[in-house]
Design a protein around this motif. Structure first.
Motif, PDB file in Angstrom:
ATOM      1  N   ILE A 211      23.902  65.512  33.550  1.00 47.49           N
ATOM      2  CA  ILE A 211      24.697  64.291  33.663  1.00 47.49           C
ATOM      3  C   ILE A 211      23.970  63.324  34.580  1.00 47.49           C
ATOM      4  O   ILE A 211      23.432  63.719  35.614  1.00 47.49           O
ATOM      5  CB  ILE A 211      26.106  64.602  34.203  1.00 47.49           C
ATOM      6  N   GLN A 212      23.971  62.054  34.202  1.00 46.31           N
ATOM      7  CA  GLN A 212      23.218  61.045  34.947  1.00 46.31           C
ATOM      8  C   GLN A 212      24.045  59.791  35.175  1.00 46.31           C
ATOM      9  O   GLN A 212      24.732  59.306  34.264  1.00 46.31           O
ATOM     10  CB  GLN A 212      21.948  60.677  34.188  1.00 46.31           C
ATOM     11  N   THR A 213      24.001  59.255  36.410  1.00 51.94           N
ATOM     12  CA  THR A 213      24.615  57.963  36.697  1.00 51.94           C
ATOM     13  C   THR A 213      23.524  56.921  36.873  1.00 51.94           C
ATOM     14  O   THR A 213      22.376  57.238  37.169  1.00 51.94           O
ATOM     15  CB  THR A 213      25.490  58.021  37.958  1.00 51.94           C
ATOM     16  N   SER A 214      23.925  55.636  36.717  1.00 51.42           N
ATOM     17  CA  SER A 214      22.919  54.584  36.665  1.00 51.42           C
ATOM     18  C   SER A 214      23.443  53.275  37.248  1.00 51.42           C
ATOM     19  O   SER A 214      24.652  53.040  37.321  1.00 51.42           O
ATOM     20  CB  SER A 214      22.493  54.347  35.210  1.00 51.42           C
ATOM     21  N   PHE A 233      29.538  57.773  28.372  1.00 49.44           N
ATOM     22  CA  PHE A 233      30.909  57.375  28.646  1.00 49.44           C
ATOM     23  C   PHE A 233      31.002  55.850  28.641  1.00 49.44           C
ATOM     24  O   PHE A 233      29.999  55.152  28.849  1.00 49.44           O
ATOM     25  CB  PHE A 233      31.360  57.911  30.002  1.00 49.44           C
ATOM     26  N   PRO A 234      32.200  55.292  28.414  1.00 52.35           N
ATOM     27  CA  PRO A 234      32.361  53.833  28.470  1.00 52.35           C
ATOM     28  C   PRO A 234      31.889  53.281  29.814  1.00 52.35           C
ATOM     29  O   PRO A 234      32.169  53.863  30.865  1.00 52.35           O
ATOM     30  CB  PRO A 234      33.872  53.646  28.291  1.00 52.35           C
ATOM     31  N   ALA A 235      31.166  52.180  29.784  1.00 56.15           N
ATOM     32  CA  ALA A 235      30.615  51.601  31.009  1.00 56.15           C
ATOM     33  C   ALA A 235      31.729  51.176  31.952  1.00 56.15           C
ATOM     34  O   ALA A 235      32.783  50.689  31.529  1.00 56.15           O
ATOM     35  CB  ALA A 235      29.732  50.409  30.671  1.00 56.15           C
ATOM     36  N   LYS A 236      31.495  51.358  33.249  1.00 49.49           N
ATOM     37  CA  LYS A 236      32.439  50.947  34.286  1.00 49.49           C
ATOM     38  C   LYS A 236      32.142  49.500  34.699  1.00 49.49           C
ATOM     39  O   LYS A 236      31.218  48.867  34.195  1.00 49.49           O
ATOM     40  CB  LYS A 236      32.327  51.884  35.488  1.00 49.49           C
ATOM     41  N   GLN A 237      32.909  49.000  35.657  1.00 46.32           N
ATOM     42  CA  GLN A 237      32.723  47.627  36.117  1.00 46.32           C
ATOM     43  C   GLN A 237      31.705  47.519  37.247  1.00 46.32           C
ATOM     44  O   GLN A 237      31.245  46.429  37.570  1.00 46.32           O
ATOM     45  CB  GLN A 237      34.075  47.065  36.596  1.00 46.32           C
ATOM     46  N   HIS A 238      31.373  48.658  37.877  1.00 43.17           N
ATOM     47  CA  HIS A 238      30.458  48.648  39.013  1.00 43.17           C
ATOM     48  C   HIS A 238      29.399  49.732  38.850  1.00 43.17           C
ATOM     49  O   HIS A 238      29.535  50.655  38.037  1.00 43.17           O
ATOM     50  CB  HIS A 238      31.230  48.864  40.317  1.00 43.17           C
ATOM     51  N   ILE A 239      28.345  49.625  39.649  1.00 48.90           N
ATOM     52  CA  ILE A 239      27.264  50.611  39.641  1.00 48.90           C
ATOM     53  C   ILE A 239      27.838  51.997  39.889  1.00 48.90           C
ATOM     54  O   ILE A 239      28.660  52.200  40.785  1.00 48.90           O
ATOM     55  CB  ILE A 239      26.216  50.271  40.716  1.00 48.90           C
ATOM     56  N   GLN A 240      27.391  52.978  39.100  1.00 50.09           N
ATOM     57  CA  GLN A 240      27.797  54.367  39.304  1.00 50.09           C
ATOM     58  C   GLN A 240      26.793  55.031  40.250  1.00 50.09           C
ATOM     59  O   GLN A 240      25.615  55.133  39.952  1.00 50.09           O
ATOM     60  CB  GLN A 240      27.880  55.096  37.968  1.00 50.09           C
TER      61      GLN A 240
END
Length: 374
Positions: A211-214, A233-240
């Protein structure tokens, strides 16, 4: 009337019945001045004005010999009573948090250490750095690196290892992910995605998936066999900023950047379906830098812990999303990394005061109390 009061007079509300207009203007200006000073105090010393429901760390805290001479960026637990850490001083340290002593110091990186990890019950330790490399160290070996993994063009910001596959996965701000053979140092696969500035990696236990965050606000699942994206996963509103996977491999949690309570949340995902998140954990006021699932030994129910740049650590109910307890580490600065000890504690890195050891207590109600720092 002073020039400042004349300026505020234009903004003042109409005089109240029974109060002369001149006095009403003065009281309004005085009130704004007092409120402005109070808001300034809250911004400069937020810990002093936090709600009383937060647990204070003012009780006696043991001060052990420091593990590092500068900001600590990353920590990883090495059961039963050791931890691995690295930071701005370029040194990788193995520390006995129970005794408060340094076990090993490894020097080899040319720049700041960004991430560390190790194999449970193994001799292998890994460290990533701004010098674009990952080094393999042996806990009971020589002080020189046993292997160097070099292939990224920028700082290495993601690091995960799999005991089951004896492989290493690394990620960088150069938009690439690499999979390596640990024993030979060979790069087995390399993949790049535009604007995929990696922030964190974690390996799903006993599975060929990472699993990778970006910084592009997306959480991805990579199949390491061919190094292709299996799910997003659906993109969030802020940096993960970070991610972790539950011990049973069914869930993932990620954390968001933010400021002033905007963003700053952690998000729970079901790895079996990637259409929507299960729930969010909101309560931090600055970037939530780290998020982890707590092992069963720490609580009697599924729980998650988060640490933030706001200087607090929070524990949450995984099932309801409720905040169970909040602990403030006054003066510690931003808290960047968390790791759980199997024996009932948490390790947390800070910008100003090294590594903090906290104990989880549930005698009356769930509490998280700082007991030592080093």
């Amino acid at each position: 009337m002073t020039e400042e009061l004349r300026e505020r007079a234009a903004e003042a509300p109409a005089a109240q019945p029974g109060i002369p207009a001149r006095l009403s203007v003065f009281l309004s200006a005085y009130s704004k001045d007092i409120m402005g000073k109070l808001q300034s105090k809250i911004r400069n010393k937020p810990s002093k004005y936090r709600a009383e429901e937060e647990n204070s760390s003012a009780k006696t805290v043991l001060q052990y010999s420091p593990a590092h001479s500068d900001t600590v960026a990353s920590v990883a637990s090495l059961p039963p009573d050791l931890c691995l850490s690295g930071g701005k001083d370029k040194i990788v340290v193995v520390y006995n948090w129970r005794c408060g002593t340094v076990v090993r110091r490894f020097l080899g990186h040319e720049r700041e250490v960004t991430k560390v990890t190790g194999f449970p019950e193994s001799n292998w330790l890994f460290s990533a750095s701004r010098d674009k490399t990952v080094l393999l160290w042996e806990l009971r070996g020589i002080s020189e690196p046993a292997q160097c993994f070099s292939g990224h063009d920028l700082v290495v910001t993601g690091l995960a290892a799999s005991p089951a596959f004896r492989q290493l996965c690394t990620g960088s701000r150069d938009n690439t992910i690499c999979v390596w053979d640990i024993e030979t140092g060979e790069c087995l696969h390399r993949a790049a995605i535009s604007r995929n500035l990696v922030t964190h990696l974690c390996w799903i236990p006993s599975e060929p998936y990472v699993i990778q965050t970006s910084e592009d606000k997306t959480v991805r699942i990579w199949d390491t066999r061919e190094l292709q994206v299996a799910q997003s996963f659906p993109a969030k509103q802020h940096i993960q900023m970070s991610c972790d996977v539950s011990p049973d491999g069914r869930y993932c949690v990620s954390s968001s950047s933010g400021f002033g309570g905007e963003g700053c949340e952690a998000t729970l995902w079901d790895l079996r379906q990637t259409r929507n998140s299960l729930r969010e954990f909101r309560g931090h006021f600055q970037t939530t830098a780290s998020c982890i699932f707590l092992p069963k030994g720490l609580t009697t129910f599924p729980a998650i812990a988060t640490s933030s740049y706001d200087g607090t650590i929070k524990m949450w109910s995984q099932e309801t999303g409720a905040c169970l307890t909040t602990t403030c580490l006054d003066g510690a600065g931003p808290l960047s990394s968390l790791s759980a000890c199997d024996t009932g504690g948490l390790l947390c890195t800070s910008s100003n005061s090294g590594i903090h050891l906290l104990r989880v207590s549930s005698t009356k109600s769930l509490e998280l109390q700082e007991v030592a720092k080093f």
